[in-house]
Design a protein around this motif. Sequence first.
Motif, PDB file in Angstrom:
ATOM      1  N   ALA A 125       0.856  -1.191   0.000  1.00 17.27           N
ATOM      2  CA  ALA A 125       0.000   0.000   0.000  1.00 17.27           C
ATOM      3  C   ALA A 125       0.892   1.242   0.000  1.00 17.27           C
ATOM      4  O   ALA A 125       1.977   1.244   0.584  1.00 17.27           O
ATOM      5  N   GLN A 126       0.443   2.295  -0.664  1.00 20.16           N
ATOM      6  CA  GLN A 126       1.199   3.545  -0.744  1.00 20.16           C
ATOM      7  C   GLN A 126       0.261   4.708  -0.446  1.00 20.16           C
ATOM      8  O   GLN A 126      -0.958   4.588  -0.585  1.00 20.16           O
ATOM      9  N   SER A 127       0.858   5.822  -0.041  1.00 13.40           N
ATOM     10  CA  SER A 127       0.048   7.024   0.179  1.00 13.40           C
ATOM     11  C   SER A 127       0.805   8.237  -0.322  1.00 13.40           C
ATOM     12  O   SER A 127       2.030   8.219  -0.435  1.00 13.40           O
ATOM     13  N   ALA A 128       0.059   9.282  -0.640  1.00 14.05           N
ATOM     14  CA  ALA A 128       0.656  10.534  -1.087  1.00 14.05           C
ATOM     15  C   ALA A 128      -0.226  11.678  -0.613  1.00 14.05           C
ATOM     16  O   ALA A 128      -1.435  11.519  -0.445  1.00 14.05           O
ATOM     17  N   ARG A 129       0.397  12.829  -0.413  1.00 17.95           N
ATOM     18  CA  ARG A 129      -0.300  14.008   0.105  1.00 17.95           C
ATOM     19  C   ARG A 129      -0.367  15.050  -1.009  1.00 17.95           C
ATOM     20  O   ARG A 129       0.659  15.440  -1.568  1.00 17.95           O
ATOM     21  N   PHE A 130      -1.570  15.482  -1.318  1.00 18.69           N
ATOM     22  CA  PHE A 130      -1.785  16.455  -2.384  1.00 18.69           C
ATOM     23  C   PHE A 130      -2.366  17.750  -1.818  1.00 18.69           C
ATOM     24  O   PHE A 130      -3.153  17.718  -0.873  1.00 18.69           O
ATOM     25  N   THR A 131      -1.980  18.852  -2.439  1.00 17.17           N
ATOM     26  CA  THR A 131      -2.588  20.163  -2.143  1.00 17.17           C
ATOM     27  C   THR A 131      -2.925  20.775  -3.508  1.00 17.17           C
ATOM     28  O   THR A 131      -2.197  21.617  -4.014  1.00 17.17           O
ATOM     29  N   PRO A 132      -4.035  20.303  -4.108  1.00 17.15           N
ATOM     30  CA  PRO A 132      -4.325  20.622  -5.521  1.00 17.15           C
ATOM     31  C   PRO A 132      -4.385  22.101  -5.869  1.00 17.15           C
ATOM     32  O   PRO A 132      -4.004  22.478  -6.962  1.00 17.15           O
ATOM     33  N   LEU A 133      -4.877  22.933  -4.968  1.00 17.46           N
ATOM     34  CA  LEU A 133      -5.039  24.347  -5.317  1.00 17.46           C
ATOM     35  C   LEU A 133      -4.004  25.247  -4.655  1.00 17.46           C
ATOM     36  O   LEU A 133      -4.105  26.463  -4.719  1.00 17.46           O
ATOM     37  N   LYS A 134      -3.016  24.636  -3.998  1.00 17.94           N
ATOM     38  CA  LYS A 134      -1.973  25.435  -3.363  1.00 17.94           C
ATOM     39  C   LYS A 134      -1.282  26.257  -4.447  1.00 17.94           C
ATOM     40  O   LYS A 134      -0.928  25.725  -5.497  1.00 17.94           O
ATOM     41  N   PRO A 135      -1.105  27.551  -4.215  1.00 14.75           N
ATOM     42  CA  PRO A 135      -0.459  28.375  -5.248  1.00 14.75           C
ATOM     43  C   PRO A 135       0.930  27.832  -5.572  1.00 14.75           C
ATOM     44  O   PRO A 135       1.689  27.474  -4.678  1.00 14.75           O
ATOM     45  N   LYS A 136       1.233  27.764  -6.846  1.00 11.67           N
ATOM     46  CA  LYS A 136       2.532  27.241  -7.259  1.00 11.67           C
ATOM     47  C   LYS A 136       3.579  28.353  -7.137  1.00 11.67           C
ATOM     48  O   LYS A 136       3.293  29.501  -7.443  1.00 11.67           O
ATOM     49  N   PRO A 137       4.798  28.009  -6.724  1.00 11.15           N
ATOM     50  CA  PRO A 137       5.836  29.035  -6.532  1.00 11.15           C
ATOM     51  C   PRO A 137       6.505  29.428  -7.840  1.00 11.15           C
ATOM     52  O   PRO A 137       7.708  29.527  -7.919  1.00 11.15           O
TER      53      PRO A 137
END
Length: 166
Positions: A125-137
């Motif tokens: 099993a794997q997991s990942a953390r997303f912040t889809p709308l976080k402003p890109k730098p």
Amino acid sequence: MNKSMAAVFISATLAVSSLAGAHTEAYFDSITAPHGGQMRMAGPYHLELVTQQNEIMLYVTDHADRKISTNGGVGKAAFQVGKAKPKISIKLEPGEDNTLKGAGDFSVTPETVIIVFIKLPDQEAQSARFTPLKPKPKAQSKKPAKKTETGGESAGEHGGHHHHDH
């Protein structure tokens, strides 16, 4: 002496190339994902998360961006806003090709964190953390590019003076 220098050079090159292959969040945020979502690395996978109104799609590929079949796989997306505990959890089921998809009543804001868990047959099993709308730098990375451009212009002017002296 030359052999040891060559060994140092080779090991330094290997260290740099292994870092380049690590695919950090900054790296993924600097590229355009194939389906317009946000990409993250999870174990042996590259995961691309695409959220649309009440629908979530997860594309699964290997590190060479080749599609990995999700047949028989399962997944879950936990939505978290700020310090609150995950309020919404959406089950992800195999879709076409290399996708896991799910639907539910959710909204995504710049503060939304989506933690995705996936389990494919015969794999850990794997997991990942997303912040889809976080402003890109991206704004910061454009500034040095402008400096280089102006540097190029002044070099051109300098070249012009040199030509004039000739």
